[in-house]
Design an enzyme around this catalytic site. Structure first.
Site, PDB file in Angstrom:
ATOM      1  CG  HIS A 195      42.560  32.473  31.678  1.00  0.00           C
ATOM      2  ND1 HIS A 195      41.715  33.369  32.257  1.00  0.00           N
ATOM      3  CD2 HIS A 195      41.894  31.947  30.618  1.00  0.00           C
ATOM      4  CE1 HIS A 195      40.592  33.408  31.576  1.00  0.00           C
ATOM      5  NE2 HIS A 195      40.668  32.553  30.576  1.00  0.00           N
ATOM      6  CD  GLU A 436      32.899  33.326  28.549  1.00  0.00           C
ATOM      7  OE1 GLU A 436      33.661  32.490  29.043  1.00  0.00           O
ATOM      8  OE2 GLU A 436      33.283  34.134  27.682  1.00  0.00           O
ATOM      9  CG  ASP A 460      34.950  33.307  32.566  1.00  0.00           C
ATOM     10  OD1 ASP A 460      35.507  33.693  33.603  1.00  0.00           O
ATOM     11  OD2 ASP A 460      35.491  33.349  31.448  1.00  0.00           O
ATOM     12  CB  CYS A 507      34.885  25.464  24.825  1.00  0.00           C
ATOM     13  SG  CYS A 507      34.346  27.149  25.140  1.00  0.00           S
TER      14      CYS A 507
HETATM   15  C1  PEP Z   1      35.439  29.466  29.933  1.00  0.00           C
HETATM   16  O1  PEP Z   1      35.233  30.496  30.573  1.00  0.00           O
HETATM   17  O2  PEP Z   1      34.975  28.353  30.270  1.00  0.00           O
HETATM   18  C2  PEP Z   1      36.250  29.496  28.707  1.00  0.00           C
HETATM   19  C3  PEP Z   1      36.341  28.451  27.918  1.00  0.00           C
HETATM   20  O3  PEP Z   1      36.955  30.623  28.448  1.00  0.00           O
HETATM   21  P1  PEP Z   1      38.248  31.050  29.275  1.00  0.00           P
HETATM   22  O4  PEP Z   1      38.653  29.911  30.161  1.00  0.00           O
HETATM   23  O5  PEP Z   1      39.306  31.413  28.305  1.00  0.00           O
HETATM   24  O6  PEP Z   1      37.756  32.230  30.071  1.00  0.00           O
HETATM   25 MG    MG Z   2      35.689  32.376  29.677  1.00  0.00          MG
END
Ligand code: PEP
Ligand code: MG
Length: 575
Positions: A195, A436, A460, A507
């Site tokens: 993150h 995910e 994820d 995403c």
């Molecule tokens: C992901 O896991 O791809 C996602 C968009 O969520 P995050 O990166 O916040 O875990």
């Molecule tokens: Mg995620």
């Protein structure tokens, strides 16, 4: 002397500036020199912090809470002993005097020295006391800085050319930079889709993780070049290197400016296939960049960032204001708000990790469902904001149907409570789920009838499919979006969702990686959501794509398991 350090570039571009050193995520300490006439004052500041922490412990010892476990008093005594040991209460003072530095830095230097000694201890019990030392130091640091994990803002003069050099940074630290701009940041630890890296991309400043020894090798205020595209740091560059990188920086800026012309162009392939390009945001203020880059909506609002780095949690009204603000500023375009994904590597101040395996633990929807009151507060805030735009609710990390059912039930409950109070909201707010976890992808039909839309979180999905911790740089080389299992899962989700007639977006960071834009298109993706900084570049790739040409190559990739052949096919897709 010039030297280079190599890491993983997580956000492209070139920054040239002076190093500003900070230390570990929870114990941030900037280094600054203290003039000789202020040394006594600085030492006194340190002593005062020690006295204040001692008073805190003594107060705790005399007023042991009735609910405290039996070991509580022993634990306080141990911390008092650690605090009073001269290694913590006196040595930092002599570091302040000899190195003429600030108290925070002296404390940090001494803590690092102590922790290194702990690592050499063979006795398990004693080695584990390391955590106690850290906790005591955290308390002292908190007294010195006024809050835990505080990164002092950079000096205001020339702050834009400062490069932050840290051993590690938490996502919450990085989100702070949205307020205090640095030209770039580099860290010793971290994976490409942690993150921390994800937020770095949203800042649109060059950044590199996994440099391993940067903080030890680079000195405060040293001139450095950060090439975020190549993942290279050049320390103390000579004139020739400086000249060359200034030129590259200039070219990079020109390219970016050229892309701006595509802002209002519709993203359609050469053979007429239209796609949607939306933006990922962390804070309401990110909407401006989304709009400047022509986002057709917000595909992911990571609301947990509203919960980080603050005392207490945002109440319903504060959350409502944030969601309404985004909805209004998007002028009726879709705004997909994800319920908070706390846990794993993101924590509200009041809930520190208690498990050794947080990514597999109480995270995202799992955490929400154990705290229905906190969850309902957020759901009510989202629903209230739904009057001001096209808000959609997105549930993170679904793993089984029961979680979706419970989340939907709580949404109904939130609606009912608003009905009782006569508070208006959009009754048709769509609810979607993030795919995910491999189990959710494989058994997609658990969700296709219950939910209105899906969004694939590849960050994820890849972590869990390949068993590669996304935050751990030691396994970062194994994190592979082109692994046949990942491609197979993605194709399966696109195919199944299309068959069932449920819209599916993507995403994760894959959506903003231009090397993968065409592959995803050919596999069936039509809705991409990414940080605003990538939108126009991805659009440019879409505009130059011919789906009919690349589809057979992607189909071939799905039948291939050899990684070299996969790369070669990807090159052909991108040719
Ligand atoms: C992901 O896991 O791809 C996602 C968009 O969520 P995050 O990166 O916040 O875990
Ligand atoms: Mg995620």
């Amino acid at each position: 002397m010039t030297f280079t350090i190599h890491g993983i570039g997580v956000s492209g571009g070139i920054a040239i500036g002076h190093a500003h050193l900070v230390s570990r995520a929870k114990l941030e300490a900037a280094h600054y020199s203290v003039p000789p006439h202020q040394i006594a004052e600085e030492s006194a500041r340190f002593d005062a912090a020690i006295r204040a922490v001692r008073a805190e412990f003594e107060e705790l010892r005399t007023n042991v809470p009735a609910t405290a476990p039996a070991e509580f008093a022993a634990f306080i005594n141990l911390h008092l002993t650690i605090l009073d040991d001269s290694t913590l209460s006196a040595v930092p003072r002599s570091i302040i005097e000899t190195e003429q530095c600030n108290a925070e830095w002296a404390l940090k230097v001494q803590m690092d020295a102590l922790l290194a000694r702990f690592d050499e201890i063979e006795d398990d019990y004693l080695r584990e006391r390391k955590a106690d030392v850290i906790q005591v130091v955290e308390r002292i640091m908190k007294r010195l800085t006024g809050q835990p994990g505080y990164i002092p803002p950079p000096p205001t003069n020339g702050e834009h050319s400062l490069i932050l050099v840290a051993h590690d940074l938490s996502p919450a630290d990085v989100v702070q930079f949205k307020r205090h701009r640095f030209a770039s940041f580099i860290t010793d630890l971290g994976g490409a889709t942690s993150h921390t890296a994800v937020v770095a991309r949203s800042l649109n400043i060059p950044s590199i993780v996994a440099l391993h020894y940067a903080r030890q090798l680079i000195r405060e205020n040293e001139l450095i070049i950060v090439d975020g595209t190549q993942g290279v740091v050049i320390v103390d560059p000579d004139r020739q290197a400086l000249g060359e990188y200034r030129l590259r920086q200039h070219q990079f800026d020109i390219e970016r400016r050229k892309l701006k012309r595509l802002k209002d162009t519709r993203p359609v392939t050469l053979d007429g296939v239209a796609v949607e390009l939306q933006a990922n945001i962390e804070l309401p203020g990110d909407v401006a960049a989304a709009r400047e880059n022509g986002a057709m909506g917000i595909g992911l609002f990571r609301t947990e960032f509203l919960f980080l780095r603050r005392d207490g949690l945002p109440d319903e009204d504060e959350q409502f204001e944030a969601y309404r603000n985004v909805a209004q500023n998007m002028d009726g375009l879709p705004v997909t708000i994800r319920t908070y994904d706390l846990g794993a590597d993101k924590h509200a101040e009041d809930s520190q990790p208690i498990t050794v395996n947080p990514a597999l633990g109480l995270r995202a929807i799992r955490l929400c469902l154990t705290e229905p009151q906190r969850f309902l507060t957020q759901l009510r805030a989202m629903l209230r904001a739904s009057r001001y735009g096209k808000i959609r609710i997105l549930i993170p990390m679904l793993m089984n149907a029961a979680e979706a059912d419970q989340a939907l039930q709580l949404i109904r409950q939130a609606k009912a409570s608003l009905d009782d109070e006569g508070v208006p909201y959009d009754p048709d707010v769509e609810v979607g789920g993030m795919i995910e976890v491999p189990a959710a992808a494989l058994a997609l039909d658990m969700f296709t009838k219950k939910l209105d839309f899906l969004s694939i979180g590849t960050n994820d999905l890849i972590q869990y499919t390949l068993a590669v911790d996304r935050t751990d740089d030691t396994v970062a080389h194994l994190y592979d979006p082109l692994h046949p299992a990942v491609l197979g899962l993605l194709a399966h989700v696109f195919r199944t969702a299309n068959k069932r007639g449920i819209p599916v977006a993507l995403c994760g960071e894959m959506a903003g990686d231009v090397a993968l834009t065409r592959l995803l298109l050919a596999l069936g993706l039509r809705q991409y959501s990414m940080h605003a900084a990538h939108l126009l570049d991805v659009k440019q790739h879409i505009l130059k794509s011919n789906l009919a040409e690349i589809r057979p190559l992607a189909a071939k990739m799905l039948r291939t398991t050899d990684s070299r052949k996969l790369r070669a096919l990807l090159d052909r897709i991108n040719a």
